[in-house]
Design a protein around this motif. Structure first.
Motif, short mmCIF file in Angstrom:
data_model
loop_
_atom_site.label_atom_id
_atom_site.label_comp_id
_atom_site.label_asym_id
_atom_site.label_seq_id
_atom_site.Cartn_x
_atom_site.Cartn_y
_atom_site.Cartn_z
N ALA A 32 0.89 -1.08 0.08
CA ALA A 32 -0.08 -0.12 0.00
C ALA A 32 0.77 1.08 0.01
O ALA A 32 1.93 1.34 0.81
N GLY A 33 0.33 2.32 -0.82
CA GLY A 33 1.09 3.43 -0.63
C GLY A 33 2.29 3.64 -1.87
O GLY A 33 3.02 4.53 -1.88
N SER A 34 2.52 2.54 -2.37
CA SER A 34 4.03 2.48 -3.14
C SER A 34 3.42 2.38 -4.70
O SER A 34 2.35 1.89 -4.97
N SER A 35 4.33 3.01 -5.37
CA SER A 35 4.17 3.13 -6.85
C SER A 35 5.46 3.28 -7.44
O SER A 35 6.28 4.05 -7.23
N ALA A 36 5.59 2.51 -8.55
CA ALA A 36 7.11 2.64 -9.43
C ALA A 36 7.48 3.85 -9.84
O ALA A 36 8.19 4.50 -9.33
N GLY A 37 6.05 4.46 -10.56
CA GLY A 37 6.51 5.84 -10.91
C GLY A 37 7.51 6.24 -11.76
O GLY A 37 8.76 5.31 -11.98
N LYS A 38 7.95 7.33 -12.32
CA LYS A 38 9.22 7.72 -12.84
C LYS A 38 9.68 9.06 -12.20
O LYS A 38 10.32 9.82 -12.80
N GLU A 39 9.42 9.16 -10.70
CA GLU A 39 10.14 10.08 -9.97
C GLU A 39 10.13 9.68 -8.55
O GLU A 39 9.37 8.92 -8.16
N LEU A 40 10.92 10.50 -7.95
CA LEU A 40 10.70 10.35 -6.37
C LEU A 40 11.50 11.82 -5.63
O LEU A 40 12.04 12.38 -6.43
N THR A 41 11.04 11.76 -4.47
CA THR A 41 11.48 12.96 -3.84
C THR A 41 12.67 12.62 -2.60
O THR A 41 12.31 11.61 -1.91
N TYR A 42 13.65 13.20 -2.83
CA TYR A 42 14.97 12.70 -1.78
C TYR A 42 15.18 14.00 -0.94
O TYR A 42 15.52 15.03 -1.61
N TRP A 43 15.13 13.94 0.41
CA TRP A 43 15.60 15.05 1.14
C TRP A 43 16.79 14.47 1.73
O TRP A 43 16.93 13.37 2.45
N SER A 44 17.83 15.34 1.60
CA SER A 44 19.35 15.01 2.23
C SER A 44 19.60 15.66 3.25
O SER A 44 19.22 17.02 3.61
N MET A 45 20.32 15.21 4.03
CA MET A 45 21.04 16.01 5.28
C MET A 45 21.97 17.03 4.78
O MET A 45 22.67 17.79 5.77
N TRP A 46 22.53 16.64 3.71
CA TRP A 46 23.72 17.65 3.37
C TRP A 46 23.17 18.91 2.68
O TRP A 46 22.07 19.13 2.37
N LYS A 47 24.09 20.01 2.90
CA LYS A 47 23.53 21.43 2.52
C LYS A 47 24.26 21.78 1.11
O LYS A 47 25.30 21.18 0.85
N ASP A 48 23.63 22.51 0.55
CA ASP A 48 24.01 22.83 -0.93
C ASP A 48 25.61 23.25 -0.77
O ASP A 48 25.49 24.45 0.04
N GLY A 49 26.47 22.79 -1.61
CA GLY A 49 27.89 23.39 -1.47
C GLY A 49 28.87 22.58 -0.76
O GLY A 49 29.98 22.88 -1.03
N GLU A 50 28.20 21.68 0.00
CA GLU A 50 29.07 20.88 0.77
C GLU A 50 29.83 19.65 -0.22
O GLU A 50 29.00 19.48 -1.17
N PRO A 51 30.85 19.26 0.04
CA PRO A 51 31.46 18.23 -0.89
C PRO A 51 30.40 17.14 -0.94
O PRO A 51 30.33 16.35 -1.90
N GLN A 52 29.91 16.42 0.12
CA GLN A 52 29.14 15.58 0.07
C GLN A 52 27.83 15.77 -0.89
O GLN A 52 27.54 14.94 -1.76
N GLN A 53 27.51 16.88 -0.66
CA GLN A 53 26.25 17.23 -1.68
C GLN A 53 26.61 17.37 -2.95
O GLN A 53 25.86 16.79 -4.12
N THR A 54 27.65 17.98 -3.23
CA THR A 54 28.22 17.81 -4.72
C THR A 54 28.53 16.73 -5.15
O THR A 54 28.10 16.34 -6.29
N ALA A 55 29.05 15.69 -4.48
CA ALA A 55 28.92 14.44 -5.09
C ALA A 55 27.80 13.66 -5.41
O ALA A 55 27.91 12.92 -6.37
N LEU A 56 27.05 13.73 -4.39
CA LEU A 56 25.62 13.24 -4.53
C LEU A 56 24.87 13.64 -5.64
O LEU A 56 24.14 13.00 -6.58
N LYS A 57 24.98 15.05 -5.87
CA LYS A 57 24.21 15.81 -6.94
C LYS A 57 24.60 15.39 -8.45
O LYS A 57 23.90 14.98 -9.26
N ALA A 58 25.76 15.05 -8.28
CA ALA A 58 26.38 14.27 -9.68
C ALA A 58 25.87 13.00 -10.09
O ALA A 58 25.69 12.71 -11.13
N SER A 59 25.77 12.22 -9.13
CA SER A 59 25.39 10.95 -9.16
C SER A 59 24.19 10.82 -9.41
O SER A 59 23.70 9.94 -10.32
N ILE A 60 23.39 11.75 -8.74
CA ILE A 60 21.84 11.65 -9.10
C ILE A 60 21.54 12.20 -10.38
O ILE A 60 20.61 11.60 -11.30
N ALA A 61 22.15 13.15 -11.00
CA ALA A 61 21.99 13.50 -12.44
C ALA A 61 22.16 12.25 -13.30
O ALA A 61 21.63 11.95 -14.29
#
Length: 428
Positions: A32-61
């Protein structure tokens, strides 16, 4: 900036510890409540500009490019789980988040997190290995709750004592193996400590308890509703060692009135010599470290046992049980465990990755070797996950006074025993 992961998060945790998190589903992406779909929402604990965020952003793209699945990512910062909590039991605001283990266990209510055990059997994108095959079994167990997997770890942070290898080259081969040898070493030097961060203060006492009594001993005392466990002499002896550090001038001048990162900066500019800190330190200090600084570290010295395991905390991905796009979220998780993605994160952050076949950055080489040699135990002996309210209301205020020389070891133990008993009598 402040600690990327567990150190200061656990230090400021104010949510009451709930019962051990009950988990929903089996990571299958169905229900219940799940759907394959073609999108998702991801909330991350990293802030824009942090090294962790930069690496994850590239991988997500890259993930979106390969799969066509759109990821609506928001870089929420360290309080991401606090923001998400009110939505967990109805329609979660995000299909995927990342957070440290202690927060996942203590802050997510019963039934609020999907069991991601099924993801362990999924193939990593572009590889023959499964997710479970690239995450060491001991790390899987470290991040589990009652044998289930509310979080799959992608990075771990571990505490050790850091120094500048360019100044102390002899320590690479001969680090102090006992508390006595450590005292002799730092008696001629200075320890850095930003004492306005309670979690940093706590690491000293807890590490000494574990070195004397072994893993589980601090957790056992915290769980004792009578407070009687604190009467064991080893707990008082550990407190006496902290008192000696505080009153014996071992810490750098001004530590007890500092504001982070003043003492850390003093260490990184060679005005203090040693610091007990998490493995995020090289990434955090690199912007102000002295030229030629060599990040080296050694394990917290043993004190009654042959060696001490390394205090670590995993951080990883969580899928809310009622997320609308579970399969897409799980597909992204499996993608991010790819060796290329894990290596890019390592290269950007000098972290300890859950996937241990990546090439370790030079700044993380020592701590990686310590983990491999000595093994790990949960940071704060698991207390921040299981008894976070006691940790915040009882232990940390007393420990702060001990570390800053405002409370003797005897008074610390006495108050810890009585206040713990009172806390549990109130039905907390």
């Amino acid at each position: 900036m402040k600690s990327p992961i567990a150190g200061r998060i656990t230090a400021t945790c104010t949510a009451a510890a709930l019962a051990a998190t009950a988990l929903a589903g089996c990571g299958s992406g169905s229900g219940a409540g799940s759907s394959a779909g073609k999108e998702l929402t991801y909330w991350s604990m990293w802030k824009d500009g942090e090294p962790q965020q930069t690496a994850l952003k590239a991988s997500i793209a890259e993930f979106t490019q390969q799969t066509g699945i759109k990821v609506n990512v928001q870089w929420q910062g360290r309080d991401v789980l606090t923001k998400l909590q009110p939505t967990l039991m109805n329609s979660p605001a995000a299909d995927l988040i990342d957070n440290p283990y202690n927060n996942v266990k203590s802050k997510i209510p019963a039934g609020g997190a999907e069991d991601l055990g099924g993801v362990l059997g999924q193939k990593v994108s572009g590889e023959d290995k499964t997710v479970g095959e690239v995450i060491p079994e001991d790390l899987q167990k470290l991040a589990a709750v009652d044998g289930k997997h509310p979080m799959l770890p992608y990075v771990i942070t571990c505490n050790s004592i850091w120094y500048n290898g360019a100044r102390f080259p002899q320590l690479a081969k001969n680090p102090p193996a006992t508390w006595q040898a450590f005292q002799q070493l730092v008696g001629k030097q200075k320890l850095a400590l930003d004492a306005d961060i309670p979690g940093y203060n706590a690491s000293w006492y807890i590490s000494l308890v574990i070195a004397k009594l072994g893993v589980g001993s601090f957790h056992q005392a915290a769980a004792d509703k009578t407070g009687a466990t604190w009467d064991k002499p080893q707990y008082a002896a550990a407190a006496a060692q902290v008192e000696q550090l505080a009153k014996g001038g071992y810490f750098a001048d001004g530590y007890n009135a500092s504001k982070f990162p003043a003492m850390q900066q003093k260490w990184a500019t060679n005005k203090a010599d040693f610091i007990l800190m998490g493995s995020w330190l090289p990434s955090e200090a690199k912007t102000y470290a002295a030229e030629g600084f060599q990040y080296r570290t050694f394990n917290f010295p043993a004190d009654g046992s042959p060696s001490t395991p390394v205090a670590c905390q995993p951080s990883g991905w969580v899928v809310p049980a009622k997320a609308e796009h579970k399969p897409a979220a799980e597909q992204l998780i499996a993608f991010l465990y790819g060796k290329k993605q894990m290596q890019s994160y390592e290269d950007a952050t000098a972290s300890l990755m859950a996937r241990q076949d990546v090439s370790v950055a030079p700044a993380a080489a020592d701590i990686a070797a310590l983990v491999k040699k000595n093994g790990t135990y949960m940071n704060a002996d698991g207390v921040t996950a299981d008894f976070s309210d006691w940790w915040t209301k009882v232990f940390l205020p007393l420990d702060d006074q001990l570390v800053t020389g405002k409370l003797s070891a005897a008074d610390f133990i006495g108050k810890l025993k009585s206040q713990s008993a009172d806390y549990w009598k109130r039905g907390q």
